[in-house]
Design a protein around this motif. Structure first.
Motif, short mmCIF file in Angstrom:
data_model
loop_
_atom_site.label_atom_id
_atom_site.label_comp_id
_atom_site.label_asym_id
_atom_site.label_seq_id
_atom_site.Cartn_x
_atom_site.Cartn_y
_atom_site.Cartn_z
N VAL A 58 39.75 38.27 32.83
CA VAL A 58 38.30 38.13 32.95
C VAL A 58 37.91 36.78 32.34
CG1 VAL A 58 36.04 39.07 32.41
CG2 VAL A 58 37.97 40.62 32.85
N THR A 61 33.19 33.22 32.66
CA THR A 61 32.08 33.33 33.62
C THR A 61 31.88 34.77 34.09
OG1 THR A 61 33.63 32.89 35.42
CG2 THR A 61 32.46 31.00 34.46
N ASP A 62 32.71 35.71 33.59
CA ASP A 62 32.73 37.11 33.98
C ASP A 62 33.41 37.36 35.33
OD1 ASP A 62 31.56 38.10 31.68
OD2 ASP A 62 29.52 37.93 32.46
N ASP A 63 33.92 36.31 35.97
CA ASP A 63 34.71 36.52 37.19
C ASP A 63 36.04 37.14 36.81
OD1 ASP A 63 32.84 35.33 38.99
OD2 ASP A 63 33.47 33.35 38.28
N TYR A 65 40.08 38.38 37.79
CA TYR A 65 41.25 38.00 38.58
C TYR A 65 42.41 38.92 38.21
CZ TYR A 65 38.58 33.61 38.86
OH TYR A 65 37.59 32.67 39.05
N SER A 127 42.47 36.79 43.39
CA SER A 127 41.14 37.38 43.24
C SER A 127 41.28 38.87 42.93
CB SER A 127 40.32 37.16 44.51
OG SER A 127 40.96 37.77 45.63
N TYR A 128 40.32 39.38 42.20
CA TYR A 128 40.34 40.79 41.80
C TYR A 128 39.49 41.60 42.79
CZ TYR A 128 39.75 44.95 38.85
OH TYR A 128 39.76 46.23 38.36
N ASP A 130 37.59 44.91 43.51
CA ASP A 130 37.02 46.03 42.75
C ASP A 130 37.04 47.29 43.61
OD1 ASP A 130 35.96 47.24 40.58
OD2 ASP A 130 33.92 46.50 40.86
#
Length: 354
Positions: A58, A61-63, A65, A127-128, A130
């Motif tokens: 994490v 920026t809270d993005d 991965y 990329s994560y 969700d």
């Protein structure tokens, strides 16, 4: 990944990636590694994985991965093959919900990390996606219809991928079911006659038509541990992960893998039928594919039983993880064995007509 992904010696020329051991990297060191390679600051959380070290990263920026640091004996060609498939899907089938590779500061899709002894560990950031893992949710025919549709969409996306897997055989490839004959002795006595019957049927039915089946690169591990469901729309598939078992094989094998994980409950015909109907909205099976699909489903279930019992005997420290799908596989094989070959083919055909 499936129960346990296992490679033959010819495919894993550097050694068995599942039998090797390596030192886990400290979390602080992993965070520093991401900052150095990708220019991202943040925190990591270790995720369970048998094949490599996997983390959720994490960023500040809270993005979110997914960070993967490969086993030191992992074949670099295998990872390059996976990366090629993901990049192909991103370029030609962007609607297929799969992870995207994040480039390093140097603009490449991964980083070679030297470790003690001269080995190299491949570092990749993705990329994560969700969502809820499918295996954690109650079964749903409506969701399974979308599951079948998404599998077919993925298949269409991979059909144009010209990459080829590394040389050698992957034991989790249904095409090589008969290679498991020498391992049947590891299967418990009650299950052995069922498993041997499947191998006998495979030997009779598959070789005569195998060459006529449509072939392409397939995911080969479309199981509920690798499928994400949209938390806000729980009947929709949100993501497909883990491309480590891809092979060049009959495309119908991918459908057999998917169906093999939906046989353990009393309503298995509703659940499996929904997958077939959803798949058929995108891709219609050819006559030979309909004919062999019941045998291929049985083969995948039998493979799960054979390989998991063999691996559990050699890896007692990881027995619970290895056998997590074993009971369901045994139930599924018993249910399938309760129907004749003609009944199973009619079941497949009737659900592919719509």
């Amino acid at each position: 990944m499936n129960d346990v992904a296992i490679q033959s010696e010819s495919r894993a020329s550097a050694g068995d990636v599942l039998s090797s051991h390596w030192t886990l990297l400290p979390l602080a060191e992993v965070e520093a590694l991401v900052a150095r390679i990708y220019g991202l600051s943040g925190s990591v959380t270790r995720l369970s994985s048998e094949r490599d070290e996997t983390f959720k990263f994490v960023a500040a920026t809270d993005d979110a991965y997914v960070l993967k640091i490969a086993n030191p004996v992992e074949d670099p060609a295998s990872l390059a093959f996976q990366d090629g498939a993901l990049m192909h899907l991103e370029a030609t089938a962007p609607d297929v919900p799969v992870p995207r590779l994040i480039p390093t500061l140097q603009g490449v899709c991964g980083h070679d990390l030297p470790v003690a002894g001269g080995a190299i560990r491949k570092v990749r950031l993705l990329s994560y996606l969700d969502g809820d893992l499918l295996y954690r949710l109650p079964a749903s025919s409506a969701r399974n219809h979308d599951l079948g549709r998404v599998l077919a969409v993925l298949g269409r996306g991979l059909a144009g991928f010209q990459g080829r897997p590394p040389a050698g055989k992957l034991l989790w490839d249904i095409s090589h079911t008969l290679d498991l004959a020498d391992l049947v002795g590891h299967v418990g006595g009650e299950r052995q006659p069922f498993v041997r019957g499947v191998l006998d049927a495979f030997a009779r039915e598959i070789p005569p038509v195998a060459g006529s089946l449509p072939h392409q690169i397939i995911h080969n591990d479309f199981n509920p541990y690798n499928i994400l469901v949209d938390a806000t729309s729980p009947l929709e598939i949100a993501g497909i992960i883990d491309f480590g078992d891809m092979v060049f094989a009959p495309r119908v094998n991918d459908l057999a893998v998917a169906l093999a994980y939906h046989l353990a409950t009393d309503d298995w015909q509703d659940l499996a039928g929904a997958i077939l109907r959803g798949y058929s909205t995108v891709t219609r099976l050819e006559a030979d594919e309909v004919h062999v699909l019941p045998v291929l489903i049985k083969a995948r279930v039998a493979m799960s039983i054979i390989i998991s019992e063999w691996r559990a005997a050699s890896r007692p420290d990881n027995k619970d993880y290895i056998l997590r799908n074993h009971h369901a596989a045994w139930q599924g094989l018993q249910r399938l064995s309760g129907l004749s070959a003609s009944d199973l083919e009619r079941f497949v055909s009737s659900n592919c007509e719509g």
